[in-house]
Design a protein around this motif. Structure first.
Motif, PDB file in Angstrom:
ATOM      1  N   ASP A  88      75.151  34.162 -35.995  1.00 27.73           N
ATOM      2  CA  ASP A  88      74.614  34.622 -34.716  1.00 27.73           C
ATOM      3  C   ASP A  88      74.465  36.141 -34.793  1.00 27.73           C
ATOM      4  OD1 ASP A  88      74.314  35.515 -32.051  1.00 27.73           O
ATOM      5  OD2 ASP A  88      75.471  33.825 -31.287  1.00 27.73           O
ATOM      6  N   GLU A  89      73.286  36.644 -34.442  1.00 26.77           N
ATOM      7  CA  GLU A  89      73.044  38.091 -34.545  1.00 26.77           C
ATOM      8  C   GLU A  89      74.001  38.902 -33.681  1.00 26.77           C
ATOM      9  OE1 GLU A  89      70.243  36.681 -31.310  1.00 26.77           O
ATOM     10  OE2 GLU A  89      70.940  35.897 -33.216  1.00 26.77           O
ATOM     11  N   ASP A  90      74.495  38.304 -32.606  1.00 28.59           N
ATOM     12  CA  ASP A  90      75.483  39.000 -31.783  1.00 28.59           C
ATOM     13  C   ASP A  90      76.748  39.291 -32.594  1.00 28.59           C
ATOM     14  OD1 ASP A  90      73.746  38.830 -29.647  1.00 28.59           O
ATOM     15  OD2 ASP A  90      74.727  37.097 -28.759  1.00 28.59           O
ATOM     16  N   ASN A  91      77.103  38.383 -33.513  1.00 30.22           N
ATOM     17  CA  ASN A  91      78.281  38.602 -34.342  1.00 30.22           C
ATOM     18  C   ASN A  91      78.086  39.787 -35.286  1.00 30.22           C
ATOM     19  OD1 ASN A  91      79.345  36.391 -33.091  1.00 30.22           O
ATOM     20  ND2 ASN A  91      79.244  35.053 -34.854  1.00 30.22           N
ATOM     21  N   ILE A  92      76.870  39.988 -35.758  1.00 30.31           N
ATOM     22  CA  ILE A  92      76.595  41.131 -36.630  1.00 30.31           C
ATOM     23  C   ILE A  92      76.725  42.424 -35.822  1.00 30.31           C
ATOM     24  CG2 ILE A  92      74.848  42.279 -38.048  1.00 30.31           C
ATOM     25  CD1 ILE A  92      73.813  39.407 -38.699  1.00 30.31           C
ATOM     26  N   ILE A  93      76.119  42.446 -34.628  1.00 30.74           N
ATOM     27  CA  ILE A  93      76.210  43.626 -33.772  1.00 30.74           C
ATOM     28  C   ILE A  93      77.670  43.883 -33.398  1.00 30.74           C
ATOM     29  CG2 ILE A  93      75.580  44.596 -31.521  1.00 30.74           C
ATOM     30  CD1 ILE A  93      73.285  44.541 -33.545  1.00 30.74           C
ATOM     31  N   ASP A 122      84.996  43.406 -43.402  1.00 36.64           N
ATOM     32  CA  ASP A 122      86.238  42.775 -42.934  1.00 36.64           C
ATOM     33  C   ASP A 122      86.003  41.929 -41.689  1.00 36.64           C
ATOM     34  OD1 ASP A 122      87.557  44.099 -44.994  1.00 36.64           O
ATOM     35  OD2 ASP A 122      88.458  45.622 -43.668  1.00 36.64           O
ATOM     36  N   GLU A 123      85.272  42.488 -40.719  1.00 35.17           N
ATOM     37  CA  GLU A 123      84.995  41.769 -39.466  1.00 35.17           C
ATOM     38  C   GLU A 123      84.208  40.478 -39.727  1.00 35.17           C
ATOM     39  OE1 GLU A 123      85.950  42.258 -36.292  1.00 35.17           O
ATOM     40  OE2 GLU A 123      87.163  43.975 -36.900  1.00 35.17           O
ATOM     41  N   LEU A 124      83.187  40.566 -40.574  1.00 32.27           N
ATOM     42  CA  LEU A 124      82.374  39.379 -40.859  1.00 32.27           C
ATOM     43  C   LEU A 124      83.189  38.316 -41.579  1.00 32.27           C
ATOM     44  CD1 LEU A 124      78.959  40.975 -41.902  1.00 32.27           C
ATOM     45  CD2 LEU A 124      79.606  40.012 -39.686  1.00 32.27           C
ATOM     46  N   GLU A 125      83.996  38.731 -42.548  1.00 34.47           N
ATOM     47  CA  GLU A 125      84.819  37.763 -43.275  1.00 34.47           C
ATOM     48  C   GLU A 125      85.808  37.075 -42.344  1.00 34.47           C
ATOM     49  OE1 GLU A 125      86.329  40.151 -46.497  1.00 34.47           O
ATOM     50  OE2 GLU A 125      84.471  39.907 -47.659  1.00 34.47           O
ATOM     51  N   GLU A 126      86.390  37.820 -41.415  1.00 34.88           N
ATOM     52  CA  GLU A 126      87.306  37.225 -40.437  1.00 34.88           C
ATOM     53  C   GLU A 126      86.611  36.188 -39.566  1.00 34.88           C
ATOM     54  OE1 GLU A 126      89.704  39.699 -37.899  1.00 34.88           O
ATOM     55  OE2 GLU A 126      90.174  41.039 -39.576  1.00 34.88           O
ATOM     56  N   SER A 127      85.317  36.380 -39.325  1.00 36.40           N
ATOM     57  CA  SER A 127      84.538  35.469 -38.476  1.00 36.40           C
ATOM     58  C   SER A 127      83.931  34.309 -39.247  1.00 36.40           C
ATOM     59  CB  SER A 127      83.411  36.240 -37.788  1.00 36.40           C
ATOM     60  OG  SER A 127      83.933  37.262 -36.980  1.00 36.40           O
ATOM     61  N   GLY A 128      84.188  34.220 -40.547  1.00 39.61           N
ATOM     62  CA  GLY A 128      83.605  33.142 -41.346  1.00 39.61           C
ATOM     63  C   GLY A 128      82.139  33.374 -41.668  1.00 39.61           C
ATOM     64  N   ILE A 129      81.699  34.622 -41.588  1.00 40.42           N
ATOM     65  CA  ILE A 129      80.301  34.952 -41.883  1.00 40.42           C
ATOM     66  C   ILE A 129      80.230  35.468 -43.316  1.00 40.42           C
ATOM     67  CG2 ILE A 129      78.343  36.438 -41.302  1.00 40.42           C
ATOM     68  CD1 ILE A 129      79.431  36.443 -38.405  1.00 40.42           C
ATOM     69  N   MET A 186      76.593  31.305 -42.152  1.00 40.98           N
ATOM     70  CA  MET A 186      77.873  30.818 -41.651  1.00 40.98           C
ATOM     71  C   MET A 186      78.439  29.772 -42.581  1.00 40.98           C
ATOM     72  SD  MET A 186      78.664  32.368 -38.860  1.00 40.98           S
ATOM     73  CE  MET A 186      80.085  31.374 -38.462  1.00 40.98           C
ATOM     74  N   ASP A 187      79.721  29.727 -42.640  1.00 36.79           N
ATOM     75  CA  ASP A 187      80.425  28.626 -43.296  1.00 36.79           C
ATOM     76  C   ASP A 187      81.165  27.885 -42.197  1.00 36.79           C
ATOM     77  OD1 ASP A 187      81.946  26.864 -44.692  1.00 36.79           O
ATOM     78  OD2 ASP A 187      82.848  28.339 -46.028  1.00 36.79           O
ATOM     79  N   PRO A 188      80.543  26.840 -41.605  1.00 38.19           N
ATOM     80  CA  PRO A 188      81.151  26.190 -40.435  1.00 38.19           C
ATOM     81  C   PRO A 188      82.475  25.531 -40.751  1.00 38.19           C
ATOM     82  CG  PRO A 188      79.299  24.920 -41.244  1.00 38.19           C
ATOM     83  CD  PRO A 188      79.298  26.201 -42.015  1.00 38.19           C
ATOM     84  N   LYS A 189      82.718  25.215 -42.015  1.00 42.90           N
ATOM     85  CA  LYS A 189      83.995  24.588 -42.373  1.00 42.90           C
ATOM     86  C   LYS A 189      85.115  25.620 -42.401  1.00 42.90           C
ATOM     87  CE  LYS A 189      81.522  21.106 -44.848  1.00 42.90           C
ATOM     88  NZ  LYS A 189      80.886  20.780 -46.074  1.00 42.90           N
ATOM     89  N   GLN A 190      84.763  26.884 -42.600  1.00 38.70           N
ATOM     90  CA  GLN A 190      85.774  27.948 -42.657  1.00 38.70           C
ATOM     91  C   GLN A 190      86.135  28.454 -41.275  1.00 38.70           C
ATOM     92  OE1 GLN A 190      84.856  31.258 -45.216  1.00 38.70           O
ATOM     93  NE2 GLN A 190      86.229  32.593 -44.096  1.00 38.70           N
ATOM     94  N   LYS A 191      85.186  28.407 -40.341  1.00 40.34           N
ATOM     95  CA  LYS A 191      85.382  28.994 -39.020  1.00 40.34           C
ATOM     96  C   LYS A 191      86.528  28.379 -38.278  1.00 40.34           C
ATOM     97  CE  LYS A 191      83.008  30.310 -34.903  1.00 40.34           C
ATOM     98  NZ  LYS A 191      81.985  30.043 -33.971  1.00 40.34           N
TER      99      LYS A 191
END
Length: 191
Positions: A88-93, A122-129, A186-191
Motif C-alpha cells: 500500500d503506497e500509504d505504507n511507503i509514505i 527498517d520500517e518496511l521490513e517491520e511491516s512485511g514489505i 508484500m509478503d502476506p504470509k509474513q505480515k
C-alpha cells in the motif's frame, strides 16, 4: 481458481477485499476493477490505485467500515499471485515519515539521507514489505532531490502538519512515489 494458479507454478494466496454491498452486482458482472487516483478517506489523499486486499476478513472489514460507516459491507475473497502483490503506497509514505522523524531525533542538527534510507528499510521490513535494490537507489535519488521540501513540510512537534505535508508531497511528486511503489511488494504470509 487456485488450481489454475498452482498449475502455472505461481504462489496463490487468499486475500479479502471489503466494499460497500451496493458494489457487489458490479463486481459479479465485471470483476474487481482497480481504481486509480482519488482516495477513499475524507482527507482525499491521492492513491496510486489498485485493488486493496487484507489478509483476514476482519482486517478488510474494519478498514472499509472506517471509510463507509453507514453502509452495509460485503467481503470478497480473492486468490492472487503472492509474487504480484504491491505494498500500500500509504505504507511507503508512512515509512518515509517515520524514517525522517527517527533521523531528525537521532541527528537533529543535520539529518542525513543515508540515515533516512536505513530507517525506511527498517520500517518496511517491520511491516512485511519487501523491496529490491532499485527501490533503494530510487529512494536515494528521490530524497536527494526532495529532502528540503520534505523537511519543510515536516514539523517535529505537529503530527497534523506532517500528514498535510505528506499529502502535498504525494500529490506533487506522485511519479516519484509510484516509481518507489513499483519496486516493493508484500509478503502476506509474513505480515
Amino acid at each position: 481458481m487456485a488450481s489454475s494458479y498452482m498449475a502455472e507454478g505461481r504462489n496463490p494466496v487468499v486475500l479479502y477485499h471489503a466494499t460497500p454491498a451496493k458494489n457487489v452486482p458490479s463486481i459479479l458482472k465485471h470483476g474487481l476493477i482497480p481504481r486509480h487516483g482519488g482516495g477513499n478517506y475524507t482527507d482525499e489523499m491521492t492513491t496510486i490505485g489498485g485493488v486493496y486486499g487484507a489478509t483476514t476478513p476482519r482486517e478488510a472489514y474494519s478498514i472499509v467500515r472506517e471509510i463507509y460507516p453507514d453502509d452495509q459491507i460485503a467481503i470478497v475473497e480473492i486468490v492472487a499471485d503472492a509474487l504480484a502483490l504491491k505494498a500500500d503506497e500509504d505504507n511507503i509514505i508512512y515509512a518515509i515519515q517515520k524514517a525522517i522523524e527517527r533521523e531528525a531525533r537521532d541527528n537533529p542538527e543535520e539529518p542525513q539521507i543515508e540515515g533516512i534510507v536505513d530507517a525506511v528499510k527498517d520500517e518496511l521490513e517491520e511491516s512485511g514489505i519487501k523491496f529490491n535494490q532499485m527501490f533503494i537507489s530510487d529512494l536515494y535519488d528521490v530524497l536527494e532531490r526532495m529532502i528540503d521540501d520534505i523537511l519543510e513540510f515536516h514539523s517535529w512537534d505537529d503530527h497534523f502538519a506532517w500528514e498535510h505535508g505528506a499529502d502535498l508531497w504525494l500529490r506533487e511528486h506522485s511519479d516519484d512515489v509510484e516509481m518507489l511503489f513499483s519496486n516493493t511488494w508484500m509478503d502476506p504470509k509474513q505480515k
